[in-house]
Scaffold this motif. Structure first.
Motif, PDB file in Angstrom:
ATOM      1  N   ARG A 170      36.846  38.091  42.725  1.00 38.12           N
ATOM      2  CA  ARG A 170      38.175  38.308  42.132  1.00 38.12           C
ATOM      3  C   ARG A 170      39.239  38.453  43.221  1.00 38.12           C
ATOM      4  NH1 ARG A 170      35.255  41.302  38.290  1.00 38.12           N
ATOM      5  NH2 ARG A 170      35.636  43.274  39.360  1.00 38.12           N
ATOM      6  N   ASN A 171      38.935  39.224  44.264  1.00 37.38           N
ATOM      7  CA  ASN A 171      39.885  39.391  45.375  1.00 37.38           C
ATOM      8  C   ASN A 171      40.145  38.063  46.079  1.00 37.38           C
ATOM      9  OD1 ASN A 171      40.127  42.111  44.850  1.00 37.38           O
ATOM     10  ND2 ASN A 171      38.618  42.715  46.407  1.00 37.38           N
ATOM     11  N   TRP A 172      39.115  37.262  46.244  1.00 37.21           N
ATOM     12  CA  TRP A 172      39.257  35.962  46.879  1.00 37.21           C
ATOM     13  C   TRP A 172      40.153  35.057  46.040  1.00 37.21           C
ATOM     14  CZ3 TRP A 172      36.822  31.177  45.409  1.00 37.21           C
ATOM     15  CH2 TRP A 172      36.971  30.146  46.350  1.00 37.21           C
ATOM     16  N   MET A 173      39.962  35.090  44.725  1.00 33.92           N
ATOM     17  CA  MET A 173      40.780  34.288  43.819  1.00 33.92           C
ATOM     18  C   MET A 173      42.253  34.721  43.874  1.00 33.92           C
ATOM     19  SD  MET A 173      38.864  31.994  42.463  1.00 33.92           S
ATOM     20  CE  MET A 173      39.644  31.407  40.986  1.00 33.92           C
ATOM     21  N   VAL A 174      42.489  36.008  43.987  1.00 36.70           N
ATOM     22  CA  VAL A 174      43.863  36.519  44.092  1.00 36.70           C
ATOM     23  C   VAL A 174      44.481  36.047  45.412  1.00 36.70           C
ATOM     24  CG1 VAL A 174      45.222  38.635  44.429  1.00 36.70           C
ATOM     25  CG2 VAL A 174      43.543  38.509  42.585  1.00 36.70           C
TER      26      VAL A 174
END
Length: 178
Positions: A170-174
Motif C-alpha cells: 500500500r505504501n509503495w502504491m501511494v
C-alpha cells in the motif's frame, strides 16, 4: 532443524506429552507423586517432550524402552475430527501455543499418515483465512477477532508477515502515485 537457541523450539520441547512406563524404575516415584518409591511399570505420567523422547529411545539391559510416548490431547482423535470438519473454528492456541511445531515433532516420532494430512490441510485452509485477515483487517472487535485469538505462534508469525507486506505494498502504491 531449528537452532539450539530457538525459543520456539525450546517451548515446543517443553510441552507435556503423555507417557507410559514400560518397566519399573527405582527412585523415579516423584514423577508420579510418590517420592522415594519406584515408578511402576504401566504408570502413566505427563512429561516434557524432550524428557519423554529421551527416555523412549533409551533402552535398559533388557533392550526394552524405558517408556512409550502417546499422542498428546491436542492431537487426539476428537481434535483431528474437529480439524477435518472445519479447521477455522478450532482454537488452536488453546490446544497448544506451538501446535504445528508440536505436531511436527510428534510426526517425527510416530508414523501417522492421517495426522500429517490433517495438519497439512489445516494449515493450508487456515493460512487462507490468515491472509484474508491480514490484507483486510476488520478491527480488533470485528468478525475475525475470535479467529485471530486462536492462532498458534507460527500462524501469528504468518499473520504479521502478511500484514506487514500488505502495508508495504500500500505504501509503495501511494509513493507511485506521487
Amino acid at each position: 532443524m531449528p537452532s539450539y537457541y530457538d525459543i520456539d523450539a525450546i517451548l515446543t520441547d517443553s510441552q507435556k506429552v503423555p507417557c507410559t512406563f514400560e518397566i519399573t524404575v527405582p527412585g523415579l516415584g516423584y514423577l508420579d507423586g510418590n517420592p522415594g518409591e519406584p515408578i511402576k511399570e504401566g504408570t502413566k505420567v505427563e512429561l516434557p517432550l524432550w524428557l519423554g523422547e529421551m527416555l523412549a529411545v533409551t533402552q535398559n539391559n533388557t533392550n526394552t524402552p524405558t517408556l512409550s510416548l502417546d499422542l498428546p490431547q491436542c492431537l487426539s482423535a476428537r481434535v483431528v475430527n474437529a480439524l477435518k470438519a472445519d479447521p477455522r473454528v478450532v482454537d488452536i492456541r488453546a490446544l497448544a501455543p506451538h501446535f504445528y511445531a508440536l505436531g511436527s515433532r510428534m510426526l517425527e516420532l510416530f508414523d501417522e499418515e492421517e495426522l500429517l494430512d490433517v495438519l497439512t490441510d489445516t494449515f493450508k485452509r487456515r493460512a487462507k483465512e490468515i491472509a484474508d485477515q491480514a490484507h483486510h483487517p476488520r478491527g480488533v472487535l470485528g468478525e475475525g477477532a475470535e479467529f485471530l485469538r486462536g492462532l498458534d505462534e507460527s500462524e501469528r508469525q504468518l499473520f504479521r508477515s502478511a500484514h506487514e507486506s500488505s502495508k508495504a505494498v500500500r505504501n509503495w502504491m501511494v509513493d507511485l502515485k506521487k
